[in-house]
Design a protein around this motif. Structure first.
Motif, short mmCIF file in Angstrom:
data_model
loop_
_atom_site.label_atom_id
_atom_site.label_comp_id
_atom_site.label_asym_id
_atom_site.label_seq_id
_atom_site.Cartn_x
_atom_site.Cartn_y
_atom_site.Cartn_z
N PRO A 4 -2.85 8.68 -1.38
CA PRO A 4 -1.60 9.45 -1.26
C PRO A 4 -0.38 8.65 -1.69
N TRP A 5 -0.51 7.35 -1.79
CA TRP A 5 0.61 6.49 -2.20
C TRP A 5 1.09 6.78 -3.62
N PRO A 21 1.04 -2.06 -4.78
CA PRO A 21 0.07 -1.15 -4.16
C PRO A 21 -0.08 -1.45 -2.67
N PRO A 22 -0.62 -0.51 -1.92
CA PRO A 22 -0.77 -0.74 -0.49
C PRO A 22 -1.75 -1.87 -0.19
N THR A 23 -1.48 -2.57 0.86
CA THR A 23 -2.42 -3.60 1.31
C THR A 23 -3.65 -2.93 1.92
N GLY A 78 -5.31 -9.15 3.85
CA GLY A 78 -4.51 -9.84 2.83
C GLY A 78 -4.90 -9.50 1.42
N PHE A 79 -6.04 -8.84 1.23
CA PHE A 79 -6.49 -8.49 -0.12
C PHE A 79 -5.74 -7.26 -0.61
N VAL A 80 -5.30 -7.27 -1.85
CA VAL A 80 -4.65 -6.12 -2.46
C VAL A 80 -5.50 -5.68 -3.64
N ALA A 81 -6.13 -4.51 -3.49
CA ALA A 81 -6.97 -4.00 -4.57
C ALA A 81 -6.12 -3.45 -5.70
N GLU A 82 -6.67 -3.48 -6.90
CA GLU A 82 -5.97 -2.86 -8.01
C GLU A 82 -5.91 -1.36 -7.76
#
Length: 347
Positions: free
Chosen positions: A235-236, A253-255, A326-330
């Protein structure tokens, strides 16, 4: 400002597409929170409403915080469409939308959805019946035509406007294309630039990133954009597009923490609306998209789609939050086809 009858939308509004088995109140709630300006229900069979079918009636549900919200109906019989429009109006949404775009066989074979594209006179009569049956604004969502040999969207737009519709959303593919190939926004632009057209024209098809949203808005001059499959599990997309419109910058992008939190909100709303069994079952189609882009996530996904109850799913999601902290996915939209919803009429 964009006007649909008495409804005022901001400049360059973002619309959430009506998607069968997807655009229910829980899904709409997370999209509204992310910035969707106008939302539509799943499409509802006019015959189902008249027969008082439980599933059809349930699709009429919406909440005040969703406004403005439209209820979408489909069918191939004028009397049934008129009666269903009156039933819809009694629930007091902001508008009634007519589905002339769904390409799936089970709908088309009933002479409804995109099947009506083969009979423009019938499309006009169905539209007239709905417009005359309600005082609510009536809008339409459709495709370019049945196939390449019968593209008629310019005539469709003029004739439906003459019948009194107050906005038109165009998916830039024919029914024959289904979801394949690229949407042809040039034909959407031709409708928008037609001097006879006075109503808002919204474009739909292939909007899957902020940059593409801005490019298509500027290049084709439509009044707003409808986003469908790219919002499933993400939804972001709405807040990212709005941020890009306002600043020209790509929002981070969202965390994973935010992904898990919103997925849990979606789950909670699903269980509250549908009950502890159906709410869990129908939420399973969303997990893969919420978690797409995370490495080695397959085992977690399998656990999620087999978890029997809310507390089990909640525990797995919180475990994912800890595991990937802490991971931010593409952003997952690149290359996303929405294949899991193609046969559910995400048109």
């Amino acid at each position: 400002m964009v006007k649909i009858g008495p409804i005022s939308l901001p400049d360059n509004p973002l619309l959430l597409a009506p998607m069968e088995d997807v655009s229910d109140p829980p899904f709409r709630a997370v999209c509204k929170a992310a910035g969707a300006d106008l939302m539509y229900s799943e499409f509802i069979s006019s015959e189902g409403l008249i027969r008082d079918a439980i599933k059809s009636r349930q699709k009429l549900d919406f909440f005040e915080f969703e406004r403005p919200v439209g209820i979408q109906i489909f069918g191939g019989d004028e009397e049934a469409m008129a009666l269903s429009a009156r039933i819809v109006a009694a629930t007091q949404p902001d508008l009634v939308d007519i589905n002339f775009g769904c390409p799936v066989k089970k709908v088309v074979c009933k002479g409804a959805g995109a099947g009506v594209l083969k009979d423009l006179d019938l499309m006009v009569r169905l539209t007239r019946a709905v417009v005359r049956a309600t005082d609510l604004p009536v809008t339409v969502k459709t495709r370019l035509g049945w196939d390449e040999a019968s593209i008629n969207i310019e005539e469709v737009a003029e004739r439906l406007q003459d019948e009194g519709i107050q906005a038109l959303t165009i998916h830039g593919r024919t029914r024959a294309q289904m979801y394949k190939g690229e949407a042809d926004w040039r034909l959407i632009a031709k409708v928008k630039n037609n001097p006879r057209i006075r109503i808002p024209i919204f474009g739909n098809g292939d909007i899957d990133s902020p940059a593409k949203a801005k490019l298509y808005l500027d290049r084709y001059g439509v009044d707003g954009l409808m986003i469908g499959r790219a919002a499933i599990g993400y939804p972001w997309i709405f807040r990212e597009v709005k941020h890009y419109f306002a600043t020209g910058e790509v929002l981070a992008p969202p965390t994973i923490e935010e992904r898990v939190a919103v997925c849990l909100q979606h789950l909670e709303k699903s269980v509250a609306w549908k009950g502890p069994v159906l709410g869990i079952l129908e939420m399973r189609r969303h997990y893969a998209n919420y978690l797409k882009g995370l490495p080695h996530i397959k085992d977690f996904r399998m656990r999620l789609v087999t978890a029997p109850d809310f507390s089990s799913v909640e525990a797995i999601l919180r475990d994912i939050g800890v595991r990937y902290a802490g991971f931010v996915a593409e952003r997952f939209m690149a290359g996303f086809t929405g294949s899991q919803v193609e046969e559910s009429c995400a048109y």
